[in-house]
Design a protein around this motif. Structure first.
Motif, mmCIF file in Angstrom:
data_model
loop_
_atom_site.group_PDB
_atom_site.id
_atom_site.type_symbol
_atom_site.label_atom_id
_atom_site.label_comp_id
_atom_site.label_asym_id
_atom_site.label_seq_id
_atom_site.Cartn_x
_atom_site.Cartn_y
_atom_site.Cartn_z
ATOM 1 N N ILE A 3 0.844 -1.187 0.000
ATOM 2 C CA ILE A 3 0.000 0.000 0.000
ATOM 3 C C ILE A 3 0.884 1.244 0.000
ATOM 4 C CG2 ILE A 3 -1.794 1.283 1.243
ATOM 5 C CD1 ILE A 3 -2.690 -1.342 2.479
ATOM 6 N N PRO A 4 0.663 2.194 -0.907
ATOM 7 C CA PRO A 4 1.467 3.423 -0.917
ATOM 8 C C PRO A 4 1.438 4.110 0.440
ATOM 9 C CG PRO A 4 0.075 3.291 -2.870
ATOM 10 C CD PRO A 4 -0.345 2.170 -1.973
ATOM 11 N N LEU A 5 2.555 4.723 0.804
ATOM 12 C CA LEU A 5 2.668 5.342 2.116
ATOM 13 C C LEU A 5 1.640 6.447 2.325
ATOM 14 C CD1 LEU A 5 6.544 5.528 2.570
ATOM 15 C CD2 LEU A 5 4.934 4.029 3.763
ATOM 16 N N ALA A 6 1.346 7.198 1.286
ATOM 17 C CA ALA A 6 0.357 8.273 1.418
ATOM 18 C C ALA A 6 -1.008 7.698 1.782
ATOM 19 C CB ALA A 6 0.265 9.074 0.121
ATOM 20 N N LEU A 7 -1.360 6.573 1.147
ATOM 21 C CA LEU A 7 -2.635 5.930 1.449
ATOM 22 C C LEU A 7 -2.613 5.338 2.858
ATOM 23 C CD1 LEU A 7 -5.438 5.090 0.577
ATOM 24 C CD2 LEU A 7 -4.450 3.072 -0.524
ATOM 25 N N GLN A 8 -1.468 4.769 3.250
ATOM 26 C CA GLN A 8 -1.349 4.270 4.622
ATOM 27 C C GLN A 8 -1.579 5.386 5.633
ATOM 28 O OE1 GLN A 8 2.104 1.842 5.602
ATOM 29 N NE2 GLN A 8 2.352 1.246 3.454
ATOM 30 N N ALA A 9 -1.008 6.554 5.352
ATOM 31 C CA ALA A 9 -1.191 7.696 6.251
ATOM 32 C C ALA A 9 -2.667 8.043 6.366
ATOM 33 C CB ALA A 9 -0.402 8.902 5.733
ATOM 34 N N GLY A 10 -3.367 8.036 5.224
ATOM 35 C CA GLY A 10 -4.791 8.330 5.246
ATOM 36 C C GLY A 10 -5.589 7.318 6.056
ATOM 37 N N LEU A 11 -5.219 6.067 5.930
ATOM 38 C CA LEU A 11 -5.930 5.020 6.665
ATOM 39 C C LEU A 11 -5.673 5.119 8.168
ATOM 40 C CD1 LEU A 11 -5.356 1.989 4.249
ATOM 41 C CD2 LEU A 11 -7.486 3.258 4.633
ATOM 42 N N GLY A 187 -8.911 11.334 7.986
ATOM 43 C CA GLY A 187 -8.123 10.495 7.090
ATOM 44 C C GLY A 187 -7.532 11.298 5.950
ATOM 45 N N LEU A 188 -8.321 12.196 5.379
ATOM 46 C CA LEU A 188 -7.841 13.040 4.284
ATOM 47 C C LEU A 188 -6.715 13.962 4.764
ATOM 48 C CD1 LEU A 188 -8.143 14.033 1.369
ATOM 49 C CD2 LEU A 188 -9.896 15.637 2.179
ATOM 50 N N ALA A 189 -6.853 14.507 5.974
ATOM 51 C CA ALA A 189 -5.828 15.395 6.512
ATOM 52 C C ALA A 189 -4.509 14.653 6.727
ATOM 53 C CB ALA A 189 -6.307 16.012 7.827
ATOM 54 N N SER A 190 -4.576 13.404 7.171
ATOM 55 C CA SER A 190 -3.358 12.615 7.334
ATOM 56 C C SER A 190 -2.703 12.349 5.986
ATOM 57 C CB SER A 190 -3.680 11.291 8.030
ATOM 58 O OG SER A 190 -4.092 11.497 9.350
ATOM 59 N N PHE A 191 -3.520 12.043 4.996
ATOM 60 C CA PHE A 191 -3.018 11.832 3.631
ATOM 61 C C PHE A 191 -2.305 13.083 3.128
ATOM 62 C CE2 PHE A 191 -3.698 12.335 -0.930
ATOM 63 C CZ PHE A 191 -3.200 11.142 -1.444
ATOM 64 N N ILE A 192 -2.942 14.237 3.300
ATOM 65 C CA ILE A 192 -2.356 15.498 2.848
ATOM 66 C C ILE A 192 -1.095 15.826 3.648
ATOM 67 C CG2 ILE A 192 -2.746 17.999 2.733
ATOM 68 C CD1 ILE A 192 -5.681 17.379 2.136
ATOM 69 N N GLY A 193 -1.119 15.516 4.948
ATOM 70 C CA GLY A 193 0.053 15.769 5.774
ATOM 71 C C GLY A 193 1.283 15.053 5.255
ATOM 72 N N TYR A 194 1.105 13.829 4.763
ATOM 73 C CA TYR A 194 2.234 13.091 4.213
ATOM 74 C C TYR A 194 2.636 13.642 2.848
ATOM 75 C CZ TYR A 194 5.166 9.386 2.407
ATOM 76 O OH TYR A 194 6.222 8.691 1.870
ATOM 77 N N VAL A 195 1.664 13.807 1.960
ATOM 78 C CA VAL A 195 1.958 14.225 0.587
ATOM 79 C C VAL A 195 2.566 15.631 0.551
ATOM 80 C CG1 VAL A 195 0.917 14.806 -1.643
ATOM 81 C CG2 VAL A 195 0.187 12.746 -0.417
ATOM 82 N N ALA A 196 2.010 16.534 1.353
ATOM 83 C CA ALA A 196 2.425 17.933 1.285
ATOM 84 C C ALA A 196 3.810 18.180 1.864
ATOM 85 C CB ALA A 196 1.399 18.814 2.000
#
Length: 255
Positions: A3-11, A187-196
């Motif tokens: 699972i991509p790390l960004a998606l893991q962060a979101g989960l 979940g979306l904020a965690s995803f953005i936190g990693y990607v950004a």
């Protein structure tokens, strides 16, 4: 399949946010006394204070030093306080309170305060969730202690608020839709936190961590501590210390 790390962060963010639904279910269906709700809130406050001290501020200091940490910490508290004041005037001042008379006064002044309550919940939850994403930037592994601390602290928040919303006359569907929405945004904020923030200067990452820590501490004092103290009075301190100790032990044993 990895699972991509960004998606893991979101989960992971979604998992921590789902504790709001768990707390809401308990607050809605289980007849807990005000003292019990307040004790749980005090415990959650202690957990969060420990997490922001050791999982956020300490890590931010190691990454960026005093300048970014001080600027972010004060900035986060200032931003939160300003937005919280704005939402307070729209009817979300007592969003974490379970006391019926307090909630009734809020409802009388702001009968259509649903949007303010939702925005208040997001204001409280987004800084925590961004932290989860940022914690995965180095090493590709989530900060399990941060997730556990946020999960534990979200349970009393959902519990207290849902009990208060029920006292206001809000429906079951409304209450659970509110918290489900906040969990999804978490979940979306965690995803953005990693990607950004993946690959950015460590000073910027430190600033963001401290920004979240400042916002979280301001939230604890403004919204969680009043509910905890009013319900438990002289016992609020020892209960909060117990929560701090649990999170501190998780941090050290997990490290």
């Amino acid at each position: 399949m990895t699972i991509p790390l960004a998606l893991q962060a979101g989960l992971w963010g979604l998992l921590s946010g789902s504790a709001l639904l768990l707390g809401a279910a308990v607050g809605w269906f289980v007849p807990l006394s005000r003292r019990v709700i307040a004790a749980i809130m005090a415990f959650g406050a202690g957990v969060l204070i420990s997490a922001l001290s050791f999982e956020l501020m300490d890590e931010a200091w190691k990454r960026g030093g005093f300048g970014p940490v001080a600027g972010g910490f004060l900035g986060g508290a200032g931003i939160y306080t300003g937005l919280n004041l704005l939402l307070a005037y729209r009817g979300a001042r007592h969003r974490k309170r379970s006391t019926p008379d307090v909630r009734e006064k809020q409802q009388d002044k702001h009968p259509a305060n649903g949007m303010a309550l939702a925005l208040g919940a997001l204001l409280d939850g987004i800084p925590e969730s961004i932290v989860i994403g940022v914690s995965m930037i180095e090493g590709g592994a989530v900060g399990l202690v941060a997730v556990a601390a946020i999960f534990l602290s979200n349970i009393p928040e959902g519990l207290s608020s849902s009990a208060g919303l029920k006292a206001e006359g809000k429906t079951l569907a409304y209450t659970f839709a509110l918290w489900a929405g906040v969990a999804l945004v978490s979940g979306l904020a965690s995803f953005i936190g990693y990607v950004a923030f993946a690959g950015v200067d460590p000073g910027i990452t430190a600033f963001v961590q401290a920004l979240a820590a400042g916002a979280i501490l301001a939230m604890i004092v403004d919204t969680m501590v009043p509910e905890a103290f009013e319900g438990t009075h002289d016992y609020a301190g020892i209960i909060a210390v117990s929560g701090f100790l649990v999170a501190f032990a998780l941090s050290k044993l997990g490290g």
